[in-house]
Design a protein around this motif. Structure first.
Motif, PDB file in Angstrom:
ATOM      1  N   GLY A  41       0.787  -1.227   0.000  1.00  0.00           N
ATOM      2  CA  GLY A  41       0.000   0.000   0.000  1.00  0.00           C
ATOM      3  C   GLY A  41       0.818   1.275   0.000  1.00  0.00           C
ATOM      4  N   ALA A  42       2.149   1.134  -0.061  1.00  0.00           N
ATOM      5  CA  ALA A  42       3.014   2.321  -0.022  1.00  0.00           C
ATOM      6  C   ALA A  42       3.003   3.093  -1.338  1.00  0.00           C
ATOM      7  CB  ALA A  42       4.450   1.930   0.335  1.00  0.00           C
ATOM      8  N   THR A  46       2.074   1.431  -8.072  1.00  0.00           N
ATOM      9  CA  THR A  46       1.453   2.612  -8.688  1.00  0.00           C
ATOM     10  C   THR A  46       2.513   3.505  -9.302  1.00  0.00           C
ATOM     11  OG1 THR A  46      -0.393   2.547  -7.121  1.00  0.00           O
ATOM     12  CG2 THR A  46      -0.017   4.624  -8.282  1.00  0.00           C
ATOM     13  N   LEU A  47       3.618   3.721  -8.583  1.00  0.00           N
ATOM     14  CA  LEU A  47       4.709   4.539  -9.111  1.00  0.00           C
ATOM     15  C   LEU A  47       5.287   3.904 -10.374  1.00  0.00           C
ATOM     16  CD1 LEU A  47       6.723   6.858  -9.008  1.00  0.00           C
ATOM     17  CD2 LEU A  47       8.086   5.523  -7.376  1.00  0.00           C
ATOM     18  N   LEU A  54       2.066   2.751 -18.225  1.00  0.00           N
ATOM     19  CA  LEU A  54       0.887   1.893 -18.199  1.00  0.00           C
ATOM     20  C   LEU A  54      -0.307   2.628 -17.601  1.00  0.00           C
ATOM     21  CD1 LEU A  54       2.494  -1.495 -17.097  1.00  0.00           C
ATOM     22  CD2 LEU A  54       1.516  -0.957 -19.338  1.00  0.00           C
ATOM     23  N   ASP A  55      -0.025   3.737 -16.954  1.00  0.00           N
ATOM     24  CA  ASP A  55      -1.059   4.587 -16.374  1.00  0.00           C
ATOM     25  C   ASP A  55      -0.593   6.029 -16.506  1.00  0.00           C
ATOM     26  OD1 ASP A  55      -3.383   5.335 -15.118  1.00  0.00           O
ATOM     27  OD2 ASP A  55      -2.843   4.557 -13.142  1.00  0.00           O
ATOM     28  N   ARG A  56      -1.482   6.952 -16.229  1.00  0.00           N
ATOM     29  CA  ARG A  56      -1.165   8.368 -16.368  1.00  0.00           C
ATOM     30  C   ARG A  56      -1.317   9.062 -15.014  1.00  0.00           C
ATOM     31  NH1 ARG A  56      -1.220  11.722 -20.994  1.00  0.00           N
ATOM     32  NH2 ARG A  56      -2.067   9.976 -22.191  1.00  0.00           N
ATOM     33  N   SER A 214       6.797   5.371   1.448  1.00  0.00           N
ATOM     34  CA  SER A 214       5.860   5.210   2.554  1.00  0.00           C
ATOM     35  C   SER A 214       4.731   6.191   2.330  1.00  0.00           C
ATOM     36  CB  SER A 214       6.545   5.491   3.902  1.00  0.00           C
ATOM     37  OG  SER A 214       5.611   5.354   4.959  1.00  0.00           O
ATOM     38  N   ASP A 215       3.515   5.672   2.255  1.00  0.00           N
ATOM     39  CA  ASP A 215       2.329   6.508   2.021  1.00  0.00           C
ATOM     40  C   ASP A 215       2.501   7.421   0.807  1.00  0.00           C
ATOM     41  OD1 ASP A 215       0.983   5.421   4.218  1.00  0.00           O
ATOM     42  OD2 ASP A 215       1.950   6.830   5.594  1.00  0.00           O
ATOM     43  N   GLY A 216       3.082   6.876  -0.256  1.00  0.00           N
ATOM     44  CA  GLY A 216       3.181   7.611  -1.502  1.00  0.00           C
ATOM     45  C   GLY A 216       4.254   8.674  -1.559  1.00  0.00           C
ATOM     46  N   VAL A 217       5.204   8.621  -0.623  1.00  0.00           N
ATOM     47  CA  VAL A 217       6.301   9.594  -0.571  1.00  0.00           C
ATOM     48  C   VAL A 217       7.626   8.840  -0.482  1.00  0.00           C
ATOM     49  CG1 VAL A 217       7.350  11.472   0.771  1.00  0.00           C
ATOM     50  CG2 VAL A 217       4.860  11.318   0.569  1.00  0.00           C
ATOM     51  N   ILE A 218       8.643   9.319  -1.193  1.00  0.00           N
ATOM     52  CA  ILE A 218       9.978   8.715  -1.084  1.00  0.00           C
ATOM     53  C   ILE A 218      10.585   9.115   0.256  1.00  0.00           C
ATOM     54  CG2 ILE A 218      12.329   8.653  -2.018  1.00  0.00           C
ATOM     55  CD1 ILE A 218      11.153   9.098  -4.780  1.00  0.00           C
ATOM     56  N   ILE A 219      10.906   8.114   1.088  1.00  0.00           N
ATOM     57  CA  ILE A 219      11.463   8.414   2.408  1.00  0.00           C
ATOM     58  C   ILE A 219      12.963   8.135   2.484  1.00  0.00           C
ATOM     59  CG2 ILE A 219       9.296   8.120   3.652  1.00  0.00           C
ATOM     60  CD1 ILE A 219      10.289   5.287   4.449  1.00  0.00           C
ATOM     61  N   SER A 220      13.486   7.381   1.490  1.00  0.00           N
ATOM     62  CA  SER A 220      14.938   7.198   1.425  1.00  0.00           C
ATOM     63  C   SER A 220      15.344   6.871   0.003  1.00  0.00           C
ATOM     64  CB  SER A 220      15.413   6.093   2.381  1.00  0.00           C
ATOM     65  OG  SER A 220      15.032   4.818   1.918  1.00  0.00           O
ATOM     66  N   ASP A 221      16.556   7.245  -0.333  1.00  0.00           N
ATOM     67  CA  ASP A 221      17.092   7.039  -1.681  1.00  0.00           C
ATOM     68  C   ASP A 221      18.564   6.685  -1.512  1.00  0.00           C
ATOM     69  OD1 ASP A 221      17.985   7.129  -4.302  1.00  0.00           O
ATOM     70  OD2 ASP A 221      16.856   8.933  -4.819  1.00  0.00           O
ATOM     71  N   LEU A 222      18.861   5.392  -1.604  1.00  0.00           N
ATOM     72  CA  LEU A 222      20.198   4.885  -1.279  1.00  0.00           C
ATOM     73  C   LEU A 222      20.895   4.379  -2.529  1.00  0.00           C
ATOM     74  CD1 LEU A 222      22.327   4.012   0.857  1.00  0.00           C
ATOM     75  CD2 LEU A 222      21.084   1.831   1.014  1.00  0.00           C
ATOM     76  N   LEU A 223      22.079   4.903  -2.796  1.00  0.00           N
ATOM     77  CA  LEU A 223      22.905   4.430  -3.907  1.00  0.00           C
ATOM     78  C   LEU A 223      23.925   3.454  -3.327  1.00  0.00           C
ATOM     79  CD1 LEU A 223      23.336   4.890  -6.973  1.00  0.00           C
ATOM     80  CD2 LEU A 223      25.116   6.522  -6.359  1.00  0.00           C
TER      81      LEU A 223
END
Length: 230
Positions: A41-42, A46-47, A54-56, A214-223
């Protein structure tokens, strides 16, 4: 390769409005292996559906290879997907009445490539994923792992710019999951851009980069500093 700017996605059902993505912004360079993670559900799938056309999205913009994909008509988006993207789904999404080689050849036929050439190319990629012994089998005659390898072959047969994989190991046992992840790792090592949704921490570490929602927001971005093999 892909630039996503401030996209939102809202669904309406029975007069109730639910926003699943809240202003997501990210860039995916060519050749990167990106894993998208998060709880159920995060907004992971959808993203991916927005990025892969496949969606807009409800608002915001998505640029792919310099083109504003959010301006595409349905027909333009369909043609762009056929020419540029490959898809791997957790339920395999193979047509039950077609053999393995016919399923893999289908995207090429949709691009207008002659049947004989399409089947030859489909056979070549089935060899690559070690499924050449099942060319004439229907999906119902294949195990889950075999069906997913056919799905991988179908995703790469048109030599796509980007492969999108939505929970590609979700319905597989450990051995078959590792086989599929080995295929994706091999493709990435050959320069393929891959965007994968997964809830499996172990398999996300095959990627170069992990973003968590989480809840449709990026909470971490790890390279990650290296790509891990099997």
């Amino acid at each position: 390769m892909i630039k996503v700017n401030n996209i939102t996605k809202t669904f309406q059902s029975g007069g109730i409005e639910t926003t699943v993505l809240h202003g997501v912004t990210l860039e995916i360079p060519k050749g990167q292996f990106l894993a998208i993670m998060g709880r159920s559900g995060a907004g992971k799938s959808t993203l991916m559906y927005q990025i892969s056309l496949l969606d807009r999205p409800s608002s915001g913009t998505i640029f792919v290879a310099g083109e504003n994909a959010t301006d595409f008509s349905i027909k333009q988006a369909t043609q762009f997907r056929l020419n540029n993207f490959g898809y791997i789904f957790q339920d395999y999404a193979l047509l039950p009445e077609l053999t393995a080689v016919e399923n893999v050849a289908l995207p090429l036929l949709m691009l207008g490539i002659p049947l004989k050439i399409a089947k030859m190319r489909a056979t070549n990629v089935l060899v690559k994923v070690k499924m050449d012994h099942r060319l004439g089998n229907l999906p119902s005659q294949l195990s889950g792992g075999e069906q997913q390898r056919v799905s991988v072959a179908r995703a790469i047969v048109n030599e796509p710019s980007v492969i999108f994989a939505d929970e590609p190991t979700a319905n597989l046992d450990v051995d078959n999951s590792i086989r599929v992840m080995d295929l994706l790792t091999e493709l990435h090592n050959e320069g393929q851009t891959i965007v994968m949704v997964t809830h499996e921490e172990e398999y996300s570490k095959r990627a170069e980069r992990i973003i968590k929602l989480s809840d449709g927001v990026i909470i971490s971005d790890l390279l990650l500093n290296h790509t891990q093999g099997a």
